[in-house]
Design a protein around this motif. Structure first.
Motif, PDB file in Angstrom:
ATOM      1  N   HIS A 156       2.357   7.416  -4.315  1.00 22.26           N
ATOM      2  CA  HIS A 156       2.455   8.548  -3.044  1.00 22.26           C
ATOM      3  C   HIS A 156       2.141   9.953  -3.751  1.00 22.26           C
ATOM      4  O   HIS A 156       2.885  10.705  -2.899  1.00 22.26           O
ATOM      5  N   CYS A 181      -1.617   9.092   4.847  1.00 22.83           N
ATOM      6  CA  CYS A 181      -0.999   7.784   4.345  1.00 22.83           C
ATOM      7  C   CYS A 181      -0.001   7.559   5.106  1.00 22.83           C
ATOM      8  O   CYS A 181       0.768   8.231   5.779  1.00 22.83           O
ATOM      9  N   CYS A 218       2.848   6.994   4.186  1.00 25.58           N
ATOM     10  CA  CYS A 218       4.158   7.768   4.034  1.00 25.58           C
ATOM     11  C   CYS A 218       4.345   8.912   4.773  1.00 25.58           C
ATOM     12  O   CYS A 218       5.250   9.663   4.623  1.00 25.58           O
ATOM     13  N   CYS A 248      -2.861  10.696  -0.684  1.00 26.39           N
ATOM     14  CA  CYS A 248      -2.024  10.030  -1.976  1.00 26.39           C
ATOM     15  C   CYS A 248      -2.908   9.013  -2.717  1.00 26.39           C
ATOM     16  O   CYS A 248      -4.001   8.703  -2.412  1.00 26.39           O
TER      17      CYS A 248
HETATM   18 ZN   LIG Z   1       1.582   8.105   0.538  1.00 23.56          ZN
END
Ligand SMILES: [Zn+2]
Length: 309
Positions: free
Chosen positions: A163, A173, A175, A180
């Protein structure tokens, strides 16, 4: 209780299946089963894990003495909770997986992040106390073992280098960030960038080896981002060796060679990198090593032995 028959159970919990092994005190695998994962949340995953333990005990016709579970997400190994395991339907609220599994199967249970469990397994297989394990699977993450102990960090997130954002214009992503490393150079990223019904990574490398121009571009870009992941590990923790694991690492020597070439090429332009022996740090595990399950089993056995007087 006979200690001769002590069996350490190891679980590798994934989004679609759970692999379970029973290992004797010499860490020989004496039984193994695979069950489907119900990945619709903590309770469902727990039921699947109970199923795996019970099916395994039935198969080897013996009770285990401890359970170690490697599970994706952010794990607090001290209290056995798991959170942020998107593939399992576990969100930000910590789920007390370890205590619940222990209650259900009546055995001591240790819980580790899946990559950390595999890191332990790789260290046991190689007989080393210091290494990094770079897991190139569906995701991209690393485990760090220092002086025989996992380095987990304050929040259990040490080694989550997948990440680190490296391309501000890259894909979004899960996240919440953009570009990432995991979105550019993981098994899932390869499958998106080189779609194939069978094995995208294998097909990509085969096409590149045949000289297909588009495949060479994608392969070199993926390998370049993996080289960045290796460099990140070296510049933050300086581990030696760095063991390649995860599904994509089953490519074996072609992956290792490509990554070593990329690191050598970068080293030609940098005195700093040249001094770090980057290509020499990489290792492949022997085919078929059960790093994740055996590492998990070892974590469970270690916890059970320290919990006893
Ligand atoms: Zn990520």
């Amino acid at each position: 209780v006979s200690t001769v028959d002590r069996l350490a159970i190891g679980l590798d919990i994934g989004g679609t299946k759970i692999d379970a092994v029973a290992a004797d005190r010499e860490r020989r695998v004496v039984g193994r089963v695979r069950v489907a994962t119900d990945a619709s949340g903590g309770e469902a995953v727990l039921e699947s894990a109970v199923d795996a333990v019970e099916t395994l005990q039935h198969t080897v016709a013996a009770r285990g003495s401890s359970v170690g579970a490697g599970i994706p997400g952010i794990v607090d190994h001290l209290n056995g909770t798991v959170r942020n395991a998107v593939n399992l339907g576990i969100g930000e609220e910590p789920f007390a997986f370890g205590p619940a599994l222990s209650d259900a199967v009546g055995l001591p249970v240790a819980v580790e992040n899946d990559v950390n469990a595999a890191t332990l397994g790789a260290a046991l297989a190689l007989g080393l106390d210091d290494l990094a394990y770079l897991s190139i699977g569906t995701g991209l993450a690393a485990g760090l073992l220092v002086d025989g102990r996992l380095h987990r960090g304050r929040r259990g997130v040490a080694g989550e280098i997948g990440h680190v954002p490296v391309d501000p214009n890259g894909p979004l992503c899960r996240c919440g960030q953009r570009g990432c490393l995991e979105q550019l150079a993981s098994g899932a990223a390869i499958a998106r960038r080189w779609p194939s019904a069978n094995s995208p990574a294998r097909d990509l490398f085969a096409a590149a080896a045949r000289g297909v121009p588009e495949a060479i571009v994608v392969r070199d870009d993926v390998v370049g981002h993996l080289a960045t992941a290796v460099l990140l590990l070296v510049l933050t923790a300086d581990p030696y060796p760095i063991v390649l694991g995860g599904g994509v690492s089953e490519l074996g020597v072609p992956l290792l060679s490509a990554l070593q070439s990329a690191l050598s090429e970068r080293s030609e332009r940098s005195q700093l990198l040249r001094s770090l022996d980057l290509p020499a740090r990489l290792r492949l595990l022997a085919d078929g090593l059960d790093a994740a399950v055996l590492g998990a089993a070892a974590a469970g056995a270690a916890m059970a032995s320290t919990a006893r007087p």
